[in-house]
Design an enzyme around this catalytic site. Structure first.
Site, short mmCIF file in Angstrom:
data_model
loop_
_atom_site.label_atom_id
_atom_site.label_comp_id
_atom_site.label_asym_id
_atom_site.label_seq_id
_atom_site.Cartn_x
_atom_site.Cartn_y
_atom_site.Cartn_z
N VAL A 60 0.82 -1.24 0.05
CA VAL A 60 -0.14 0.08 -0.09
C VAL A 60 0.84 1.33 -0.13
O VAL A 60 1.90 1.46 0.92
CB VAL A 60 -0.91 0.04 1.33
CG1 VAL A 60 -1.62 1.37 1.16
CG2 VAL A 60 -1.90 -1.12 1.16
N SER A 139 3.01 -7.78 1.07
CA SER A 139 2.20 -7.13 1.81
C SER A 139 0.48 -7.11 1.23
O SER A 139 0.23 -8.35 0.92
CB SER A 139 2.45 -5.42 1.99
OG SER A 139 1.60 -4.91 3.13
N PHE A 140 -0.28 -5.96 0.79
CA PHE A 140 -1.48 -6.26 0.17
C PHE A 140 -1.23 -6.71 -1.15
O PHE A 140 -2.27 -7.19 -1.67
CB PHE A 140 -2.13 -4.92 0.59
CG PHE A 140 -2.33 -3.88 -0.76
CD1 PHE A 140 -3.62 -3.47 -0.92
CD2 PHE A 140 -1.08 -3.71 -1.33
CE1 PHE A 140 -3.77 -2.46 -1.89
CE2 PHE A 140 -1.37 -2.44 -2.51
CZ PHE A 140 -2.47 -2.13 -2.66
N ASP A 163 5.51 -11.67 3.14
CA ASP A 163 4.59 -11.06 4.40
C ASP A 163 3.42 -10.68 3.85
O ASP A 163 3.04 -9.45 4.16
CB ASP A 163 5.47 -10.07 5.08
CG ASP A 163 5.41 -9.96 6.38
OD1 ASP A 163 5.21 -11.08 7.21
OD2 ASP A 163 5.38 -8.82 7.01
N HIS A 365 8.13 -5.89 8.41
CA HIS A 365 7.26 -6.10 7.28
C HIS A 365 7.80 -5.44 5.89
O HIS A 365 7.75 -5.72 4.71
CB HIS A 365 5.97 -5.38 7.58
CG HIS A 365 5.03 -5.39 6.53
ND1 HIS A 365 4.37 -6.73 6.25
CD2 HIS A 365 4.26 -4.41 5.73
CE1 HIS A 365 3.25 -6.54 5.31
NE2 HIS A 365 3.43 -5.35 5.02
#
Length: 433
Positions: A60, A139-140, A163, A365
């Site tokens: 993001v 991530s996303f 992740d 992250h």
């Protein structure tokens, strides 16, 4: 540097027609553009037939250019496989895509849209993307690339999830409404500065521990010079900071406006409660993905949970690279690994060697930007195994197909489907359609 190792070609392609949420755009028929970068290795000689095409997805608000050092490392360390190209697109509301779409975007965002946008991108450039295709998402972006695999189960040979935001419940310090959390920080953060240098100093906490190569790209691509539609009056901003009108320094803001970053992190559910009766009712036209049991909460994000619940059906093999010090719910992510691919339509999962997790202790992250070489090495070990399997499967498929007719079915059909007995009376189907 990526420009030394790759030829970088930029593309602008249309996004998918009809967005998941009607409030994603100013007008529902608006056509969004997706900014794509294609990284083609500079090489001598022909490209091997089994060279990998990577489809990559970012986190993001993180510019896709931040991942270029990771591509450099993958290329440098590649052993047992070749890279045809790496394709990465900015989400429609973020980074360069967001700039192209800024007059059409509104305050809503579904992660599912980017999965569809990528499918259209792949179809558009299909002549440059022969199999095998490998998805890699952070991530996303890990959630998004997984949903693309749900949309088209045989598209990817394997997935690399860095992740990934695939879990059942919101992470602590992540998506709660009380500070501190990521969404509180996003909404209340400063987003305009008198110069790029000041902006870099103000955001040094985000950049802490970054590989110098990633840090260089962060300073170039994370910020954007004014004016912008959100901050059109440069002189007013200069006056706000006490900068003289004739100053040569240019104020900057975030390339991805904080409001678009916010609505990508979390979604509002402000209208579920009837102000007259107090009754909670899910507005199905706009919030059909809201769990009715928790429809009283003002904020939610459906994709992490819905993606988790489908993990059993994930077809491609999958490597989960998990940050040991992530802010995500690591225990839930690891539960997802256990069920990944284990159901009908899935890869076979962990028991069949088709799914593996690697936890990198102490990594956060943002590990793709902080521990670039280690992340690349972890991915390469998996890719070597999966490419060996891909080649073996391809050879077996060609052998099995050799000499087969493509005009008529094989003999086994006649053995399984019994013939109709001769002399059988014809059915009377009069009056039936």
């Amino acid at each position: 540097m990526s420009t030394e190792k790759f030829t970088i070609t930029e593309h602008l392609v249309p996004g998918s027609h009809i967005r998941e949420y009607p409030g994603s755009t100013v007008n529902q028929e608006d056509v969004l553009k997706i900014h794509v970068k294609q990284y083609t290795p500079k090489r001598e000689g022909p490209v091997p037939d089994d060279a990998i095409t990577f489809i990559a997805t970012h986190g993001v608000g993180l510019p896709k250019e931040l991942y270029e050092p990771l591509w450099d490392e993958l290329l440098d360390q590649a052993s047992g496989f070749h890279i045809r190209a790496i394709w990465m697109a900015d989400v429609a509301s973020m980074n360069q895509s967001g700039i192209h779409n800024e007059d059409k975007l509104s305050m809503d965002c579904s992660w599912m849209d980017h999965a569809r946008d990528l499918l259209l991108m792949i179809n558009h450039f299909r002549d440059q993307m022969p199999r095998p295709l490998v998805g890699i998402g952070h991530s996303f972006g890990g959630n998004i690339i997984t949903n693309l695999a749900y949309l088209h189960p045989r598209l990817f040979t394997t997935l690399l999830l860095l992740d990934p935001l695939i879990q059942l419940s919101p992470p602590s310090l992540g998506f709660g409404t009380d500070a501190p959390s990521a969404i509180n920080y996003t909404l209340w953060r400063d987003d305009v500065w008198p110069s790029r240098e000041v902006a870099i100093r103000a955001n040094r906490a985000i950049m802490q521990g970054m590989d110098p190569r990633c840090l260089d790209r962060m300073t170039k691509h994370f910020f954007r010079d004014l004016p912008t539609p959100l901050y059109p009056d440069v002189e007013a901003i200069k006056a706000l900071f006490g900068t003289t009108a004739d100053s040569t320094t240019t104020p900057v803001t975030l390339t991805t406006p904080k409001y678009h970053e916010l609505v990508a992190q979390i979604r509002q559910n402000f209208n579920a409660r009837d102000p007259k009766t107090g009754r909670i009712e899910v507005p199905r036209d706009t919030h059909a993905d809201m769990d009715p049991l928790v429809a009283y909460i003002p904020l939610y994000r459906p994709e992490p949970r819905s993606t988790f619940r489908r993990l059993e059906t994930l077809r491609p093999s999958c490597l989960w690279v998990i940050a040991g010090a992530t802010f995500l719910n690591i225990d839930e992510i690891r539960e997802g690994v256990k069920i990944c691919g284990s159901g009908i339509g899935g890869s076979g999962g962990v028991p069949d060697g088709r799914v593996r997790e690697v936890v990198l202790p102490g990594f956060g992250h943002l590990m793709p930007f902080q521990e670039v070489k280690t992340v690349a090495e972890t991915c390469i070990v998996w890719l070597q195994q999966e490419m060996d399997r891909f080649r073996q499967t391809e050879r077996q498929w060609k052998e099995d197909r050799d000499g087969k007719s493509h005009l008529a079915v094989e003999e086994n059909w006649y053995k399984v489907l019994k013939p109709i007995p001769s002399g059988r009376k014809k059915r009377n189907d009069k009056g039936k359609l």
